[in-house]
Design an enzyme around this catalytic site. Structure first.
Site, PDB file in Angstrom:
ATOM      1  N   ASN A 286     -18.833  -0.654  21.940  1.00  0.00           N
ATOM      2  CA  ASN A 286     -18.117  -2.026  21.958  1.00  0.00           C
ATOM      3  C   ASN A 286     -18.556  -3.192  19.968  1.00  0.00           C
ATOM      4  O   ASN A 286     -18.574  -4.182  20.155  1.00  0.00           O
ATOM      5  CB  ASN A 286     -19.078  -3.243  22.896  1.00  0.00           C
ATOM      6  CG  ASN A 286     -20.224  -2.624  23.045  1.00  0.00           C
ATOM      7  OD1 ASN A 286     -21.027  -1.978  22.318  1.00  0.00           O
ATOM      8  ND2 ASN A 286     -20.892  -4.401  23.729  1.00  0.00           N
TER       9      ASN A 286
ATOM     10  N   GLY B 236     -13.480   0.044  36.766  1.00  0.00           N
ATOM     11  CA  GLY B 236     -12.882  -0.330  34.995  1.00  0.00           C
ATOM     12  C   GLY B 236     -13.545  -0.169  34.119  1.00  0.00           C
ATOM     13  O   GLY B 236     -14.441   0.689  34.597  1.00  0.00           O
TER      14      GLY B 236
ATOM     15  N   GLY C 274     -23.738 -13.244  35.110  1.00  0.00           N
ATOM     16  CA  GLY C 274     -22.909 -12.629  33.574  1.00  0.00           C
ATOM     17  C   GLY C 274     -23.385 -12.685  32.443  1.00  0.00           C
ATOM     18  O   GLY C 274     -23.283 -12.458  31.907  1.00  0.00           O
TER      19      GLY C 274
ATOM     20  N   GLY D  60     -15.824  -2.172  42.091  1.00  0.00           N
ATOM     21  CA  GLY D  60     -14.971  -2.356  40.856  1.00  0.00           C
ATOM     22  C   GLY D  60     -14.833  -1.397  40.046  1.00  0.00           C
ATOM     23  O   GLY D  60     -16.136  -0.405  40.388  1.00  0.00           O
TER      24      GLY D  60
ATOM     25  N   THR E  24     -13.296  -5.700  21.540  1.00  0.00           N
ATOM     26  CA  THR E  24     -13.598  -6.010  22.896  1.00  0.00           C
ATOM     27  C   THR E  24     -12.130  -5.337  23.296  1.00  0.00           C
ATOM     28  O   THR E  24     -11.713  -4.998  22.147  1.00  0.00           O
ATOM     29  CB  THR E  24     -14.110  -7.836  23.281  1.00  0.00           C
ATOM     30  OG1 THR E  24     -13.770  -8.014  24.581  1.00  0.00           O
ATOM     31  CG2 THR E  24     -13.332  -8.953  22.344  1.00  0.00           C
TER      32      THR E  24
ATOM     33  N   LYS F 134     -11.626  -0.807  23.108  1.00  0.00           N
ATOM     34  CA  LYS F 134     -12.912  -0.360  23.084  1.00  0.00           C
ATOM     35  C   LYS F 134     -13.014   1.337  23.239  1.00  0.00           C
ATOM     36  O   LYS F 134     -13.498   2.106  22.334  1.00  0.00           O
ATOM     37  CB  LYS F 134     -13.715  -0.707  24.470  1.00  0.00           C
ATOM     38  CG  LYS F 134     -14.578  -2.268  24.289  1.00  0.00           C
ATOM     39  CD  LYS F 134     -15.355  -2.624  25.613  1.00  0.00           C
ATOM     40  CE  LYS F 134     -15.196  -3.538  25.953  1.00  0.00           C
ATOM     41  NZ  LYS F 134     -16.769  -4.012  26.658  1.00  0.00           N
TER      42      LYS F 134
ATOM     43  N   ALA G 202     -16.243  -1.889  32.862  1.00  0.00           N
ATOM     44  CA  ALA G 202     -17.097  -2.306  32.767  1.00  0.00           C
ATOM     45  C   ALA G 202     -18.041  -1.590  33.653  1.00  0.00           C
ATOM     46  O   ALA G 202     -19.631  -1.366  34.050  1.00  0.00           O
ATOM     47  CB  ALA G 202     -17.361  -3.824  32.968  1.00  0.00           C
TER      48      ALA G 202
ATOM     49  N   ASP H 162     -22.754  -2.134  26.595  1.00  0.00           N
ATOM     50  CA  ASP H 162     -22.704  -3.363  27.501  1.00  0.00           C
ATOM     51  C   ASP H 162     -23.666  -2.469  28.705  1.00  0.00           C
ATOM     52  O   ASP H 162     -24.484  -3.788  29.507  1.00  0.00           O
ATOM     53  CB  ASP H 162     -21.556  -2.882  27.989  1.00  0.00           C
ATOM     54  CG  ASP H 162     -20.467  -3.505  27.363  1.00  0.00           C
ATOM     55  OD1 ASP H 162     -20.632  -4.968  26.717  1.00  0.00           O
ATOM     56  OD2 ASP H 162     -18.811  -3.206  27.294  1.00  0.00           O
TER      57      ASP H 162
HETATM   58  P1  NAP Z   1     -11.133  -3.593  34.056  1.00  0.00           P
HETATM   59  O1  NAP Z   1     -11.354  -2.296  32.710  1.00  0.00           O
HETATM   60  O2  NAP Z   1      -9.548  -4.033  34.206  1.00  0.00           O
HETATM   61  O3  NAP Z   1     -11.648  -3.104  35.545  1.00  0.00           O
HETATM   62  C1  NAP Z   1     -10.868  -4.723  36.575  1.00  0.00           C
HETATM   63  C2  NAP Z   1     -11.658  -4.235  38.086  1.00  0.00           C
HETATM   64  O4  NAP Z   1     -11.193  -5.192  38.165  1.00  0.00           O
HETATM   65  C3  NAP Z   1     -11.248  -3.581  38.587  1.00  0.00           C
HETATM   66  O5  NAP Z   1     -11.782  -2.514  39.326  1.00  0.00           O
HETATM   67  C4  NAP Z   1     -10.084  -4.070  39.487  1.00  0.00           C
HETATM   68  O6  NAP Z   1      -9.623  -2.730  40.879  1.00  0.00           O
HETATM   69  C5  NAP Z   1     -10.439  -5.069  39.393  1.00  0.00           C
HETATM   70  N1  NAP Z   1      -9.587  -5.819  39.962  1.00  0.00           N
HETATM   71  C6  NAP Z   1      -8.478  -6.738  39.651  1.00  0.00           C
HETATM   72  N2  NAP Z   1      -7.689  -7.677  40.535  1.00  0.00           N
HETATM   73  C7  NAP Z   1      -7.989  -6.570  41.558  1.00  0.00           C
HETATM   74  C8  NAP Z   1      -7.408  -7.639  42.488  1.00  0.00           C
HETATM   75  N3  NAP Z   1      -7.262  -8.262  43.162  1.00  0.00           N
HETATM   76  N4  NAP Z   1      -8.422  -7.026  43.816  1.00  0.00           N
HETATM   77  C9  NAP Z   1      -9.284  -6.296  43.603  1.00  0.00           C
HETATM   78  N5  NAP Z   1      -9.720  -5.867  42.870  1.00  0.00           N
HETATM   79  C10 NAP Z   1      -8.993  -5.839  41.108  1.00  0.00           C
HETATM   80  O7  NAP Z   1     -11.816  -4.214  33.380  1.00  0.00           O
HETATM   81  P2  NAP Z   1     -13.085  -4.594  33.287  1.00  0.00           P
HETATM   82  O8  NAP Z   1     -13.169  -4.263  31.380  1.00  0.00           O
HETATM   83  O9  NAP Z   1     -13.872  -3.631  34.168  1.00  0.00           O
HETATM   84  O10 NAP Z   1     -13.817  -5.960  32.979  1.00  0.00           O
HETATM   85  C11 NAP Z   1     -14.021  -6.786  34.625  1.00  0.00           C
HETATM   86  C12 NAP Z   1     -14.527  -8.213  34.567  1.00  0.00           C
HETATM   87  O11 NAP Z   1     -15.548  -7.822  33.946  1.00  0.00           O
HETATM   88  C13 NAP Z   1     -13.411  -8.803  33.621  1.00  0.00           C
HETATM   89  O12 NAP Z   1     -13.545 -10.012  34.614  1.00  0.00           O
HETATM   90  C14 NAP Z   1     -14.144  -9.234  32.197  1.00  0.00           C
HETATM   91  O13 NAP Z   1     -14.742 -10.241  31.658  1.00  0.00           O
HETATM   92  C15 NAP Z   1     -15.951  -8.981  32.980  1.00  0.00           C
HETATM   93  N6  NAP Z   1     -17.070  -8.414  32.146  1.00  0.00           N
HETATM   94  C16 NAP Z   1     -17.883  -9.470  32.081  1.00  0.00           C
HETATM   95  C17 NAP Z   1     -19.421  -8.500  30.449  1.00  0.00           C
HETATM   96  C18 NAP Z   1     -20.078  -9.887  30.260  1.00  0.00           C
HETATM   97  O14 NAP Z   1     -20.582  -8.912  28.940  1.00  0.00           O
HETATM   98  N7  NAP Z   1     -20.676 -10.214  31.435  1.00  0.00           N
HETATM   99  C19 NAP Z   1     -18.793  -7.361  30.278  1.00  0.00           C
HETATM  100  C20 NAP Z   1     -17.875  -7.136  30.698  1.00  0.00           C
HETATM  101  C21 NAP Z   1     -16.601  -7.083  31.548  1.00  0.00           C
HETATM  102  P3  NAP Z   1      -8.846  -1.704  40.398  1.00  0.00           P
HETATM  103  O15 NAP Z   1      -8.841  -0.755  39.955  1.00  0.00           O
HETATM  104  O16 NAP Z   1      -7.591  -1.251  42.143  1.00  0.00           O
HETATM  105  O17 NAP Z   1      -7.560  -2.249  39.371  1.00  0.00           O
END
Ligand code: NAP
Length: 277
Positions: free
Chosen positions: A91, A135, A245, A133, A66, A70, A137, A107
């Site tokens: 992952n 990022g 989720g 989003g 994680t 990754k 995920a 994922d």
């Molecule tokens: P990441 O790569 O850091 O991406 C974060 C995303 O959130 C980006 O699109 C970012 O936009 C956006 N963001 C963050 N702060 C923001 C704000 N203040 N206003 C608007 N947009 C904002 O993270 P990730 O790995 O994709 O994970 C994202 C979420 O998914 C986390 O909460 C994680 O825990 C969850 N997740 C859950 C699972 C599951 O199994 N359920 C699996 C993976 C991840 P910008 O590009 O503009 O910064």
């Protein structure tokens, strides 16, 4: 008499204390009466490759990976699944008997299985989906949606160029929507997925107007702390079917467990309770 080795697996990340994966895999091991263990491993980026290369020598048959490892996990593996290559991250690692490392990304699989289980009425080909989003995920979610045959994916991200980069990479089925106009595009979608970290405990709120959300739209938040995020509550209030989720996390663990311990585990209420304890 030589006793068989006890297979070990774990989750490598930094930080890692918050991970629910050990609870999940240990629950499955106990439930199916299997020998083995699954441990959290806090590893700094500089040490990641050394740790992974040492693990097979210590009895590890594989590992989940994680944040922040990754991408590195994909790079150091000898063999890769197609989905890991397309997503650009791994992952799940499998340490093979011949000493090579196989990297997979489950994922997107976890995301899709969660939707299938939580919203059986949703048909991927029935209409557009909106993804919030762009990022790590979101990459897995977009690949899974495209693979399932979703005809159009509206993608909205605070930093628009990141969404445009995903469109350039994953193709014309993706349409980028400005972050401030995301709410307006909701009327047309059959599925809404939040992949931003907004709405998570300790993070800012996801501020998107749900006025245009139709009751027929399925809403999924991949954030699972809290289990019912403000987005899911807002969607429920409008009569939408919602999917939390946690199921994505549970389902993404299935392929790894099966490869490491030899049994395909169930994702059900008993597991959810064990993981939430
Ligand atoms: P990441 O790569 O850091 O991406 C974060 C995303 O959130 C980006 O699109 C970012 O936009 C956006 N963001 C963050 N702060 C923001 C704000 N203040 N206003 C608007 N947009 C904002 O993270 P990730 O790995 O994709 O994970 C994202 C979420 O998914 C986390 O909460 C994680 O825990 C969850 N997740 C859950 C699972 C599951 O199994 N359920 C699996 C993976 C991840 P910008 O590009 O503009 O910064």
């Amino acid at each position: 008499m030589t006793l068989p080795a006890i297979p070990l697996a774990g989750v490598i990340g930094n930080p890692i204390a918050q991970s629910r994966s050990p609870r999940m895999h240990r629950h499955w091991l106990a439930r199916y009466g299997l020998a083995g263990d699954y441990v959290p491993l806090e590893v700094r980026e500089a040490n990641f490759e050394t740790v992974v290369r040492t693990m097979p020598k210590m009895g590890f048959v594989g590992a989940n990976v994680t944040i922040p490892h990754k991408t590195a996990a994909l790079k150091i593996a000898d063999h890769h699944s197609d989905r890991a290559i397309v997503i650009g991250a791994a992952n799940t690692l499998i340490f093979r008997a011949d000493g090579t490392i196989f990297a997979d990304n489950t994922d997107g699989y976890g995301f899709m299985e969660n939707l299938r289980q939580g919203a059986p009425g949703w048909a991927p080909r029935s209409g557009p989906a909106m993804v919030l989003g762009a990022g790590g995920a979101a990459r897995a979610v977009i690949v899974a949606l495209a693979d399932a045959g979703v005809p159009r994916i509206l993608l909205s991200n605070r930093t628009r160029p990141k969404a445009e980069a995903l469109r350039a990479e994953f193709g014309s089925r993706i349409e980028v929507v400005d972050w401030v106009q995301a709410g307006e595009a909701l009327a047309d979608v059959k599925l809404l997925v939040n992949t931003t970290s907004l709405g998570m405990t300790g993070q800012a709120e996801l501020k998107i107007s749900l006025d245009n959300l139709r009751p027929a739209t399925v809403v999924n938040d991949i954030v699972y702390e809290p289990l019912v995020t403000p987005l899911l509550q807002g969607a429920r209030d409008r009569g939408c079917a919602t999917v939390d989720g946690l199921g994505m996390l549970l389902h993404q663990g299935v392929p790894g467990f099966e490869r490491w311990f030899g049994r395909r585990p169930a994702v059900d209420d008993e597991l959810r309770r064990a993981v939430l304890e």
